[in-house]
Scaffold this motif. Structure first.
Motif, PDB file in Angstrom:
ATOM      1  N   ALA A 167     -31.962  16.817 -22.870  1.00 48.94           N
ATOM      2  CA  ALA A 167     -33.140  17.193 -23.668  1.00 48.94           C
ATOM      3  C   ALA A 167     -33.461  18.673 -23.478  1.00 48.94           C
ATOM      4  O   ALA A 167     -33.793  19.381 -24.442  1.00 48.94           O
ATOM      5  CB  ALA A 167     -34.318  16.326 -23.291  1.00 48.94           C
ATOM      6  N   ILE A 168     -33.367  19.129 -22.247  1.00 45.20           N
ATOM      7  CA  ILE A 168     -33.693  20.540 -21.961  1.00 45.20           C
ATOM      8  C   ILE A 168     -32.654  21.450 -22.614  1.00 45.20           C
ATOM      9  O   ILE A 168     -32.998  22.461 -23.231  1.00 45.20           O
ATOM     10  CB  ILE A 168     -33.731  20.775 -20.436  1.00 45.20           C
ATOM     11  CG1 ILE A 168     -34.865  19.930 -19.834  1.00 45.20           C
ATOM     12  CG2 ILE A 168     -33.920  22.236 -20.119  1.00 45.20           C
ATOM     13  CD1 ILE A 168     -34.917  19.956 -18.346  1.00 45.20           C
ATOM     14  N   TYR A 169     -31.380  21.093 -22.468  1.00 48.92           N
ATOM     15  CA  TYR A 169     -30.331  21.925 -23.061  1.00 48.92           C
ATOM     16  C   TYR A 169     -30.465  21.959 -24.575  1.00 48.92           C
ATOM     17  O   TYR A 169     -30.271  22.995 -25.224  1.00 48.92           O
ATOM     18  CB  TYR A 169     -28.949  21.398 -22.683  1.00 48.92           C
ATOM     19  CG  TYR A 169     -28.612  21.529 -21.208  1.00 48.92           C
ATOM     20  CD1 TYR A 169     -27.992  20.488 -20.525  1.00 48.92           C
ATOM     21  CD2 TYR A 169     -28.916  22.688 -20.513  1.00 48.92           C
ATOM     22  CE1 TYR A 169     -27.691  20.602 -19.182  1.00 48.92           C
ATOM     23  CE2 TYR A 169     -28.624  22.802 -19.166  1.00 48.92           C
ATOM     24  CZ  TYR A 169     -28.009  21.758 -18.506  1.00 48.92           C
ATOM     25  OH  TYR A 169     -27.706  21.866 -17.174  1.00 48.92           O
ATOM     26  N   GLU A 170     -30.796  20.817 -25.142  1.00 52.82           N
ATOM     27  CA  GLU A 170     -30.947  20.783 -26.595  1.00 52.82           C
ATOM     28  C   GLU A 170     -32.062  21.728 -27.030  1.00 52.82           C
ATOM     29  O   GLU A 170     -31.912  22.482 -27.998  1.00 52.82           O
ATOM     30  CB  GLU A 170     -31.270  19.347 -27.052  1.00 52.82           C
ATOM     31  CG  GLU A 170     -31.383  19.236 -28.555  1.00 52.82           C
ATOM     32  CD  GLU A 170     -31.904  17.887 -29.009  1.00 52.82           C
ATOM     33  OE1 GLU A 170     -31.531  17.457 -30.104  1.00 52.82           O
ATOM     34  OE2 GLU A 170     -32.706  17.276 -28.280  1.00 52.82           O
ATOM     35  N   ARG A 171     -33.176  21.707 -26.319  1.00 54.10           N
ATOM     36  CA  ARG A 171     -34.298  22.594 -26.672  1.00 54.10           C
ATOM     37  C   ARG A 171     -33.881  24.041 -26.589  1.00 54.10           C
ATOM     38  O   ARG A 171     -34.237  24.854 -27.438  1.00 54.10           O
ATOM     39  CB  ARG A 171     -35.484  22.339 -25.726  1.00 54.10           C
ATOM     40  CG  ARG A 171     -36.484  21.341 -26.260  1.00 54.10           C
ATOM     41  CD  ARG A 171     -37.848  21.514 -25.644  1.00 54.10           C
ATOM     42  NE  ARG A 171     -37.841  21.355 -24.203  1.00 54.10           N
ATOM     43  CZ  ARG A 171     -37.889  20.179 -23.569  1.00 54.10           C
ATOM     44  NH1 ARG A 171     -37.926  19.057 -24.251  1.00 54.10           N
ATOM     45  NH2 ARG A 171     -37.888  20.120 -22.260  1.00 54.10           N
ATOM     46  N   LEU A 172     -33.115  24.360 -25.542  1.00 57.77           N
ATOM     47  CA  LEU A 172     -32.648  25.747 -25.381  1.00 57.77           C
ATOM     48  C   LEU A 172     -31.799  26.163 -26.582  1.00 57.77           C
ATOM     49  O   LEU A 172     -31.970  27.240 -27.145  1.00 57.77           O
ATOM     50  CB  LEU A 172     -31.779  25.858 -24.117  1.00 57.77           C
ATOM     51  CG  LEU A 172     -32.512  26.125 -22.808  1.00 57.77           C
ATOM     52  CD1 LEU A 172     -31.554  25.986 -21.647  1.00 57.77           C
ATOM     53  CD2 LEU A 172     -33.137  27.510 -22.814  1.00 57.77           C
ATOM     54  N   ILE A 173     -30.874  25.295 -26.947  1.00 57.88           N
ATOM     55  CA  ILE A 173     -29.961  25.626 -28.055  1.00 57.88           C
ATOM     56  C   ILE A 173     -30.754  25.769 -29.346  1.00 57.88           C
ATOM     57  O   ILE A 173     -30.592  26.733 -30.102  1.00 57.88           O
ATOM     58  CB  ILE A 173     -28.868  24.549 -28.216  1.00 57.88           C
ATOM     59  CG1 ILE A 173     -27.972  24.511 -26.982  1.00 57.88           C
ATOM     60  CG2 ILE A 173     -28.031  24.820 -29.461  1.00 57.88           C
ATOM     61  CD1 ILE A 173     -27.011  23.337 -26.960  1.00 57.88           C
ATOM     62  N   SER A 175     -33.779  26.533 -29.874  1.00 60.14           N
ATOM     63  CA  SER A 175     -34.686  27.696 -29.930  1.00 60.14           C
ATOM     64  C   SER A 175     -33.917  28.990 -30.164  1.00 60.14           C
ATOM     65  O   SER A 175     -34.508  29.981 -30.554  1.00 60.14           O
ATOM     66  CB  SER A 175     -35.493  27.785 -28.636  1.00 60.14           C
ATOM     67  OG  SER A 175     -34.633  28.065 -27.555  1.00 60.14           O
ATOM     68  N   ARG A 176     -32.596  28.953 -29.977  1.00 64.20           N
ATOM     69  CA  ARG A 176     -31.834  30.219 -30.058  1.00 64.20           C
ATOM     70  C   ARG A 176     -30.746  30.234 -31.123  1.00 64.20           C
ATOM     71  O   ARG A 176     -30.284  31.297 -31.525  1.00 64.20           O
ATOM     72  CB  ARG A 176     -31.166  30.501 -28.692  1.00 64.20           C
ATOM     73  CG  ARG A 176     -32.149  30.954 -27.630  1.00 64.20           C
ATOM     74  CD  ARG A 176     -31.531  30.797 -26.230  1.00 64.20           C
ATOM     75  NE  ARG A 176     -32.414  31.361 -25.206  1.00 64.20           N
ATOM     76  CZ  ARG A 176     -33.539  30.799 -24.782  1.00 64.20           C
ATOM     77  NH1 ARG A 176     -33.927  29.648 -25.262  1.00 64.20           N
ATOM     78  NH2 ARG A 176     -34.286  31.402 -23.866  1.00 64.20           N
ATOM     79  N   ARG A 182     -22.007  33.399 -36.200  1.00 64.77           N
ATOM     80  CA  ARG A 182     -21.474  32.148 -36.750  1.00 64.77           C
ATOM     81  C   ARG A 182     -20.611  31.404 -35.746  1.00 64.77           C
ATOM     82  O   ARG A 182     -20.688  30.181 -35.628  1.00 64.77           O
ATOM     83  CB  ARG A 182     -20.686  32.485 -38.026  1.00 64.77           C
ATOM     84  CG  ARG A 182     -20.067  31.282 -38.740  1.00 64.77           C
ATOM     85  CD  ARG A 182     -21.017  30.095 -38.904  1.00 64.77           C
ATOM     86  NE  ARG A 182     -22.287  30.465 -39.480  1.00 64.77           N
ATOM     87  CZ  ARG A 182     -22.525  30.487 -40.787  1.00 64.77           C
ATOM     88  NH1 ARG A 182     -21.588  30.182 -41.660  1.00 64.77           N
ATOM     89  NH2 ARG A 182     -23.727  30.804 -41.228  1.00 64.77           N
ATOM     90  N   THR A 183     -19.809  32.145 -34.986  1.00 63.68           N
ATOM     91  CA  THR A 183     -18.918  31.480 -34.028  1.00 63.68           C
ATOM     92  C   THR A 183     -19.724  30.731 -32.965  1.00 63.68           C
ATOM     93  O   THR A 183     -19.413  29.588 -32.615  1.00 63.68           O
ATOM     94  CB  THR A 183     -18.007  32.513 -33.333  1.00 63.68           C
ATOM     95  OG1 THR A 183     -17.497  33.409 -34.319  1.00 63.68           O
ATOM     96  CG2 THR A 183     -16.862  31.844 -32.612  1.00 63.68           C
ATOM     97  N   ALA A 184     -20.755  31.394 -32.489  1.00 69.11           N
ATOM     98  CA  ALA A 184     -21.590  30.755 -31.470  1.00 69.11           C
ATOM     99  C   ALA A 184     -22.355  29.580 -32.072  1.00 69.11           C
ATOM    100  O   ALA A 184     -22.543  28.552 -31.413  1.00 69.11           O
ATOM    101  CB  ALA A 184     -22.558  31.773 -30.877  1.00 69.11           C
ATOM    102  N   GLN A 185     -22.763  29.719 -33.321  1.00 74.54           N
ATOM    103  CA  GLN A 185     -23.465  28.609 -33.965  1.00 74.54           C
ATOM    104  C   GLN A 185     -22.560  27.390 -34.087  1.00 74.54           C
ATOM    105  O   GLN A 185     -22.988  26.251 -33.870  1.00 74.54           O
ATOM    106  CB  GLN A 185     -23.965  29.031 -35.362  1.00 74.54           C
ATOM    107  CG  GLN A 185     -25.196  29.901 -35.325  1.00 74.54           C
ATOM    108  CD  GLN A 185     -25.637  30.325 -36.711  1.00 74.54           C
ATOM    109  OE1 GLN A 185     -24.863  30.305 -37.665  1.00 74.54           O
ATOM    110  NE2 GLN A 185     -26.887  30.734 -36.841  1.00 74.54           N
TER     111      GLN A 185
END
Lengths: 386, 166
Positions: A167-173, A175-176, A182-185
């Motif tokens: 849940a925490i990692y998902e929120r981090l992703i 939010s950013r 595009r590659t990082a997305q």
């Protein structure tokens, strides 16, 4: 209609016998005694707090009465009513409340703090750490770096270490991800496929405005979407999205809401054709579940299940429908199924039914009820309200 | 009947329900401890509109669900991952093997996905009707029947080697 049946299996089903023989560990007397002692202490705490409340209420009301009496003396002047001047302040209980008697158990059986309190403490510690310490970012960074360098890596394996704090990692992703290249997305989307939740859907939706990116974001959104969202997409998406949303709903074998929603989509005129075609084209249509809905569902569920069963064009299904029709005096939902069947036996039955007043009436009733269901299907479905 | 009397009367059933749901007596005790705490706090909200047993079972089920979330239980995945072909997979002949097999079946039931587990345990082992089960779980009767069917079919597949047509 068949009455509610808690055992839909035939009487000699060997599964029934095996399941009934299941044997769980037996709680010993110790567990029971501990729980009883816990209840006693809870009951005592309730009693004490009620008694304390009553004491305070009594004290407050006496003080109030005394105060009013004194006030009355002050107001009324030097000749107060004799009663007020003679009132003696009440004697409140001295000291602390009397100690409750220890329950009459052997010492070893008196309730002592057990796992519950330990768990409660651990949860409090974890909560504190969650608030005051950052999550460990290393596993997330590792997964990302690997996916960036080798996009074909196995994301499922890479994301296994992330499951504990997903849940925490998902929120981090989430939010950013809008600010990444595009590659990082794309790497982010792969991670979300493994650890994401329905929370990710609005962000994926906004990223999908780019049609090129939508190709990658849509499958993840489809994977994460709950039944309510899939139901919405099945009605409002593009043709391809509607089809995929319905296929996903039908694939939710362990969640009866999936088929339930599909049956609702069958009831709605705009989605009926597609919903029926998805169910009938499925490699393993949920025939048994449809019969469960035919027998036990709401009116809409029974009728839509009947219609779909008829459309499945399966001689065994027709045979079963005919048997139910004859045994149960032509239930309208079964007649609807037979009307929608192209089976020869169904056609023969319906031809004969024209000469049977009960059957003829049942057919007319089926058609009327179906019209009504189609109309009321336009109102929100219970699953969509909450 | 007073609250205390009602709780004492149904405590064993609550404990047995928790054992069947969680598969273990220590976890069951933890669940019922928490359930008793909630009963103590919220008994005033019980207006007698359902049987006390149903109300108590609803609380136990809610605590069980919270307990599962805390554990991040993968019991259902265990059910998929653990192969059925172990030494208990032989047809039970002796009394000891029969007992082991019966325990094995109980493990399979306690390893079902949570909703299926709840429905099957309530209807099959606690003898609740479909409407009572629907009331306890807060779902429709059709949903109860459908879930029961799914649970049975899942167990039928898992226990297929042991099913002998009569």
């Amino acid at each position: 209609m068949a009455t509610s049946d808690s055992n839909p299996n035939p009487p000699q089903d060997p599964l029934e016998e095996i399941l009934k023989s299941a044997r769980w560990p037996e709680p010993t007397g110790m567990e029971r005694n501990r729980l009883e002692a816990q209840w006693e202490s809870l009951a005592l705490a309730r009693f004490q707090s009620r008694r304390q409340l009553m004491r305070w209420t009594l004290a407050a009301s006496i003080l109030l009465a005394f105060g009013l009496g004194v006030g009355g003396w002050v107001i009324l002047g030097p000749n107060p009513p004799k009663v007020a001047s003679n009132v003696t302040p009440p004697q409140l209980a001295d000291g602390p409340a009397p100690k409750p008697q220890e329950p009459q158990f052997a010492e070893s059986l008196v309730w002592t703090p057990t796992r519950y309190e330990a768990v409660a403490f651990q949860m409090a510690v974890k909560r504190h750490h969650r608030v005051h310490r950052s999550p460990q970012l290393e596993p997330l960074v590792n997964a990302f770096n690997t996916l960036l360098e080798e996009p074909e890596s196995n994301a499922a394996e890479l994301c296994l270490p992330l499951k504990d704090q997903k849940a925490i990692y998902e929120r981090l992703i989430l939010s950013r991800i809008g600010q990444w290249n595009r590659t990082a997305q794309l790497a982010g989307v792969k991670v979300l496929m493994e650890i994401g939740s329905p929370q990710a859907i609005p962000v994926l939706d906004s990223l999908s405005r780019d049609p090129e990116f939508a190709k990658h974001a849509w499958p993840v959104a489809l994977h994460l979407a709950p039944v309510k969202v899939l139901s919405e997409w099945a009605k409002t998406g593009t043709a391809g999205q509607r089809k995929q949303a319905m296929q996903k709903l039908l694939s939710l074998k362990e969640d009866p809401n999936g088929l339930n929603t599909m049956l609702h989509l069958v009831a709605i005129p705009d989605t009926r054709e597609l919903a029926v075609s998805i169910i009938t084209a499925a490699p393993n249509p949920p025939i048994e579940q449809l019969f469960v809905y035919l027998k036990h569902g709401t009116k809409e569920e029974r009728h839509t299940a009947g219609l779909v069963l008829g459309q499945l064009k399966n001689p065994k299904i027709t045979k079963e429908l005919l048997a139910i029709a004859r045994q149960q005096s032509f239930p309208p939902e079964v007649m609807l199924g037979l009307l929608n069947s192209s089976d020869r036996d169904a056609a023969k039955f319906l031809k004969q039914a024209k000469h049977n007043p009960s059957a003829r009436t049942a057919v007319q009733l089926a058609c009327l009820e179906w019209e009504l269901i189609s109309y009321t299907s336009l109102f929100p479905h219970p699953l969509e309200i909450h | 009947m007073t609250l205390d009397r009602l709780v004492t009367l149904h405590l064993q059933e609550a404990l047995q329900l928790a054992v069947r749901l969680s598969g273990r007596t220590d976890s069951a005790e933890e669940i019922v401890q928490e359930a008793l705490l909630r009963v103590s706090k919220s008994w005033k909200s019980f207006r007698g509109e359902a049987a006390f047993r149903t109300w108590l079972f609803r609380i136990v089920i809610n605590v069980f669900r919270d307990w599962l979330k805390k554990r991040e239980s993968i019991a259902s995945l265990d059910g998929l991952e653990n192969p059925l072909a172990d030494k208990r997979a032989e047809r039970p002949e002796s009394a000891l093997m029969r007992q082991e097999f019966q325990e094995f079946v109980a493990e399979r039931v306690s390893a079902l996905p949570p909703r299926q587990r709840e429905v099957l345990v309530l209807m099959m082992y606690e003898d609740l009707t479909a409407s009572e089960t629907a009331l306890v779980l807060g779902i429709s009767e059709a949903n109860v029947h459908s879930t029961l069917h799914i649970a049975r079919e899942r167990l039928r597949r898992e226990l297929a080697p042991y099913l002998v047509e009569k």
